[in-house]
Design a protein around this motif. Structure first.
Motif, PDB file in Angstrom:
ATOM      1  N   VAL A 262      27.562 -18.124  30.477  1.00 43.06           N
ATOM      2  CA  VAL A 262      28.011 -19.269  29.695  1.00 43.06           C
ATOM      3  C   VAL A 262      26.957 -19.532  28.624  1.00 43.06           C
ATOM      4  N   PRO A 263      27.397 -19.791  27.381  1.00 40.37           N
ATOM      5  CA  PRO A 263      26.418 -20.107  26.348  1.00 40.37           C
ATOM      6  C   PRO A 263      25.677 -21.407  26.674  1.00 40.37           C
ATOM      7  N   GLY A 264      24.406 -21.469  26.313  1.00 36.00           N
ATOM      8  CA  GLY A 264      23.600 -22.666  26.546  1.00 36.00           C
ATOM      9  C   GLY A 264      22.850 -22.586  27.858  1.00 36.00           C
ATOM     10  N   LYS A 265      22.004 -23.559  28.073  1.00 36.31           N
ATOM     11  CA  LYS A 265      21.200 -23.636  29.297  1.00 36.31           C
ATOM     12  C   LYS A 265      21.692 -24.833  30.099  1.00 36.31           C
ATOM     13  N   VAL A 266      22.424 -24.558  31.174  1.00 35.26           N
ATOM     14  CA  VAL A 266      23.015 -25.622  31.990  1.00 35.26           C
ATOM     15  C   VAL A 266      22.334 -25.632  33.355  1.00 35.26           C
ATOM     16  N   MET A 267      21.575 -26.670  33.602  1.00 42.03           N
ATOM     17  CA  MET A 267      20.914 -26.831  34.894  1.00 42.03           C
ATOM     18  C   MET A 267      21.946 -27.352  35.903  1.00 42.03           C
ATOM     19  N   ALA A 268      21.711 -27.111  37.186  1.00 38.96           N
ATOM     20  CA  ALA A 268      22.668 -27.486  38.235  1.00 38.96           C
ATOM     21  C   ALA A 268      23.025 -28.971  38.182  1.00 38.96           C
ATOM     22  N   LYS A 269      22.045 -29.820  37.910  1.00 34.39           N
ATOM     23  CA  LYS A 269      22.313 -31.272  37.880  1.00 34.39           C
ATOM     24  C   LYS A 269      23.243 -31.659  36.724  1.00 34.39           C
ATOM     25  N   ASP A 270      23.365 -30.786  35.724  1.00 29.78           N
ATOM     26  CA  ASP A 270      24.196 -31.065  34.559  1.00 29.78           C
ATOM     27  C   ASP A 270      25.595 -30.451  34.656  1.00 29.78           C
ATOM     28  N   VAL A 271      25.866 -29.703  35.728  1.00 32.56           N
ATOM     29  CA  VAL A 271      27.176 -29.080  35.896  1.00 32.56           C
ATOM     30  C   VAL A 271      28.205 -30.163  36.185  1.00 32.56           C
ATOM     31  N   LYS A 272      29.314 -30.078  35.457  1.00 32.85           N
ATOM     32  CA  LYS A 272      30.425 -30.996  35.679  1.00 32.85           C
ATOM     33  C   LYS A 272      31.623 -30.169  36.125  1.00 32.85           C
ATOM     34  N   ALA A 273      32.377 -30.704  37.080  1.00 31.23           N
ATOM     35  CA  ALA A 273      33.562 -29.999  37.570  1.00 31.23           C
ATOM     36  C   ALA A 273      34.556 -29.829  36.433  1.00 31.23           C
TER      37      ALA A 273
END
Length: 150
Positions: free
Chosen positions: A91-102
């Motif tokens: 996935v493009p970008g840097k997504v940390m686990a705390k920022d994951v949205k369903a």
């Protein structure tokens, strides 16, 4: 002269402490040998060593072992299909686990992954077993299954 030695030692320490890119980080972990082989076969190593940032949902060797050997061998020989499968994990970008949205998120491959957050992070039908492995050009989340584009 003493200052020069101290500065040189500090410079060398800083270089050795430098973060690694996503590929180097995965290889160093030791449990992504199949993924590394697949990235090489698909010609994606340089891409994932690039600037990024990328979020990679990385299947372990155990995850790849769930695929029947004949099917995995065929996939590794089909560069176009292999590239599609591997870029579906990015996935493009840097997504940390705390920022994951369903919900759905677009992959580098094009099709969308379905992310879940109930009882931990899930990616399609795979579970994230280790999250937030930071690299200098993104982040790796380890998953327990290979996910396939629909």
């Amino acid at each position: 002269m003493k200052k020069l030695l101290v500065c040189t030692a500090l410079g060398l320490a800083a270089l050795s402490a430098q973060a690694k890119d996503i590929v180097d980080t995965a290889v160093a972990a030791g449990n992504f040998k199949t993924l590394a082989t697949a990235l090489q076969a698909a010609g994606l190593v340089e891409t994932l060593k690039g600037k990024g940032p990328f979020t990679v949902f990385a299947p372990t060797d155990e995850a790849f072992a769930k695929i029947p050997k004949a099917d995995l061998d065929a996939l590794l020989k089909d560069k176009a299909k292999l590239t599609q499968v591997l870029t579906y994990h990015v996935v493009p970008g840097k997504v940390m686990a705390k920022d994951v949205k369903a919900g759905k998120v677009k992959t580098v491959a094009g099709p969308e992954l379905t992310l879940g957050t109930t009882g931990g992070v899930t990616v399609d039908n795979a579970k994230v077993t280790a999250a937030d492995i930071v690299a200098d050009n993104g982040v790796i989340h380890v998953i327990d299954s290979v996910v396939l584009p629909r």
